[in-house]
Design a protein around this motif. Structure first.
Motif, PDB file in Angstrom:
ATOM      1  N   SER A  93       0.829  -1.194   0.000  1.00 23.15           N
ATOM      2  CA  SER A  93       0.000   0.000   0.000  1.00 23.15           C
ATOM      3  C   SER A  93       0.869   1.252   0.000  1.00 23.15           C
ATOM      4  O   SER A  93       2.041   1.212   0.300  1.00 23.15           O
ATOM      5  N   THR A  94       0.216   2.368  -0.319  1.00 21.13           N
ATOM      6  CA  THR A  94       0.930   3.643  -0.304  1.00 21.13           C
ATOM      7  C   THR A  94       0.613   4.445   0.935  1.00 21.13           C
ATOM      8  O   THR A  94       0.996   5.600   1.044  1.00 21.13           O
ATOM      9  N   SER A  95      -0.113   3.831   1.863  1.00 20.87           N
ATOM     10  CA  SER A  95      -0.470   4.556   3.077  1.00 20.87           C
ATOM     11  C   SER A  95       0.758   4.713   3.970  1.00 20.87           C
ATOM     12  O   SER A  95       1.696   3.934   3.896  1.00 20.87           O
ATOM     13  N   ILE A  96       0.731   5.743   4.803  1.00 17.23           N
ATOM     14  CA  ILE A  96       1.851   5.988   5.697  1.00 17.23           C
ATOM     15  C   ILE A  96       1.366   5.909   7.136  1.00 17.23           C
ATOM     16  O   ILE A  96       0.192   6.083   7.421  1.00 17.23           O
ATOM     17  N   SER A  97       2.277   5.653   8.012  1.00 12.29           N
ATOM     18  CA  SER A  97       1.957   5.585   9.431  1.00 12.29           C
ATOM     19  C   SER A  97       1.771   7.001   9.967  1.00 12.29           C
ATOM     20  O   SER A  97       2.350   7.961   9.462  1.00 12.29           O
ATOM     21  N   ILE A  98       0.997   7.102  11.020  1.00 11.08           N
ATOM     22  CA  ILE A  98       0.785   8.410  11.643  1.00 11.08           C
ATOM     23  C   ILE A  98       2.099   8.954  12.208  1.00 11.08           C
ATOM     24  O   ILE A  98       2.319  10.151  12.273  1.00 11.08           O
ATOM     25  N   PHE A  99       2.998   8.062  12.573  1.00  5.62           N
ATOM     26  CA  PHE A  99       4.286   8.480  13.121  1.00  5.62           C
ATOM     27  C   PHE A  99       5.196   9.090  12.057  1.00  5.62           C
ATOM     28  O   PHE A  99       6.143   9.793  12.371  1.00  5.62           O
ATOM     29  N   ASP A 100       4.907   8.812  10.777  1.00  2.85           N
ATOM     30  CA  ASP A 100       5.662   9.420   9.683  1.00  2.85           C
ATOM     31  C   ASP A 100       5.331  10.900   9.517  1.00  2.85           C
ATOM     32  O   ASP A 100       5.994  11.609   8.760  1.00  2.85           O
ATOM     33  N   LEU A 101       4.295  11.376  10.197  1.00  2.00           N
ATOM     34  CA  LEU A 101       3.895  12.773  10.068  1.00  2.00           C
ATOM     35  C   LEU A 101       4.724  13.712  10.943  1.00  2.00           C
ATOM     36  O   LEU A 101       4.644  14.929  10.783  1.00  2.00           O
ATOM     37  N   GLU A 102       5.512  13.159  11.865  1.00  7.46           N
ATOM     38  CA  GLU A 102       6.365  14.014  12.709  1.00  7.46           C
ATOM     39  C   GLU A 102       7.327  14.796  11.823  1.00  7.46           C
ATOM     40  O   GLU A 102       7.976  14.248  10.948  1.00  7.46           O
ATOM     41  N   ASN A 126       1.643  11.191  -0.871  1.00  6.27           N
ATOM     42  CA  ASN A 126       0.760  10.027  -0.753  1.00  6.27           C
ATOM     43  C   ASN A 126      -0.698  10.419  -0.630  1.00  6.27           C
ATOM     44  O   ASN A 126      -1.559   9.555  -0.512  1.00  6.27           O
ATOM     45  N   GLY A 127      -0.989  11.688  -0.610  1.00  2.74           N
ATOM     46  CA  GLY A 127      -2.357  12.160  -0.463  1.00  2.74           C
ATOM     47  C   GLY A 127      -2.465  13.085   0.733  1.00  2.74           C
ATOM     48  O   GLY A 127      -1.525  13.283   1.486  1.00  2.74           O
ATOM     49  N   SER A 128      -3.617  13.656   0.906  1.00  4.83           N
ATOM     50  CA  SER A 128      -3.818  14.571   2.022  1.00  4.83           C
ATOM     51  C   SER A 128      -4.626  13.874   3.095  1.00  4.83           C
ATOM     52  O   SER A 128      -5.356  12.926   2.827  1.00  4.83           O
ATOM     53  N   ARG A 129      -4.473  14.351   4.328  1.00  3.73           N
ATOM     54  CA  ARG A 129      -5.210  13.753   5.436  1.00  3.73           C
ATOM     55  C   ARG A 129      -5.488  14.769   6.519  1.00  3.73           C
ATOM     56  O   ARG A 129      -4.735  15.710   6.710  1.00  3.73           O
ATOM     57  N   ASN A 130      -6.591  14.563   7.197  1.00  4.18           N
ATOM     58  CA  ASN A 130      -6.966  15.365   8.357  1.00  4.18           C
ATOM     59  C   ASN A 130      -6.660  14.544   9.595  1.00  4.18           C
ATOM     60  O   ASN A 130      -6.931  13.343   9.624  1.00  4.18           O
ATOM     61  N   GLU A 131      -6.116  15.186  10.602  1.00  4.96           N
ATOM     62  CA  GLU A 131      -5.772  14.494  11.837  1.00  4.96           C
ATOM     63  C   GLU A 131      -6.166  15.331  13.045  1.00  4.96           C
ATOM     64  O   GLU A 131      -6.217  16.560  12.978  1.00  4.96           O
TER      65      GLU A 131
END
Length: 165
Positions: A93-102, A126-131
């Motif tokens: 997959s192309t998804s990333i871990s939340i820890f990669d957002l640091e 990899n795309g945009s995301r709301n957190e």
């Protein structure tokens, strides 16, 4: 043996998921170590080495068979440890871990109160995301402010206002 196993290996390459589904109960009990593509590829190597050794050497047929079996066993382990194992461990997959957002830069889309939670928007390749986010410094961060993700704790991003120099 060479052409039969080679043909089955090619068919299982294209229809591997169908064969895997049909033989799921058999191969689940022995693991990935005995998958059909690997078995038929090894039989192809044994057959091919037997043909080549018979044609280009003057060895006895029994020695050709034994040497072909050793070559096949060696190819089996090489293919398994250098192709099958790494490919089965590869992430598809192309998804990333939340820890990669640091360390990533984003924008506040819902104001973050000093002692509460808000929402941020982060855009990446990899795309945009709301957190969900909280203020790292304990200060209110208004909507539309650029932020920097400092830390991730319990799936909540702790952010600070990005200051330009």
């Amino acid at each position: 043996m060479l052409f039969g196993s080679l043909g089955i290996a090619i068919i299982s390459l294209f229809l591997g998921d169908v064969l895997e589904g049909l033989l799921d109960s058999l191969f689940d009990s022995v693991g990935e170590f005995l998958n059909p593509l690997l078995l038929f590829s090894t039989l192809s190597v044994i057959g091919g080495s037997g043909v080549l050794l018979t044609k280009y050497t003057d060895m006895n047929n029994l020695y050709v068979l034994i040497l072909s079996l050793f070559i096949g066993a060696g190819s089996y382990f090489l293919i398994y440890y250098f192709l099958v194992t790494p490919m089965s461990n590869a992430e598809a997959s192309t998804s990333i871990s939340i820890f990669d957002l640091e360390g990533k830069v984003g924008e506040v889309i819902t104001t973050i109160p000093a002692n509460g939670m808000g929402e941020i928007f982060i855009e990446s390749t990899n795309g945009s995301r709301n957190e969900t986010a909280m203020s790292f410094d304990g200060v209110e961060i208004k909507q539309g402010t650029e932020i920097l993700v400092i830390q991730v704790i319990d799936n909540v991003l702790y952010v600070s206002e990005l200051e330009e120099f």
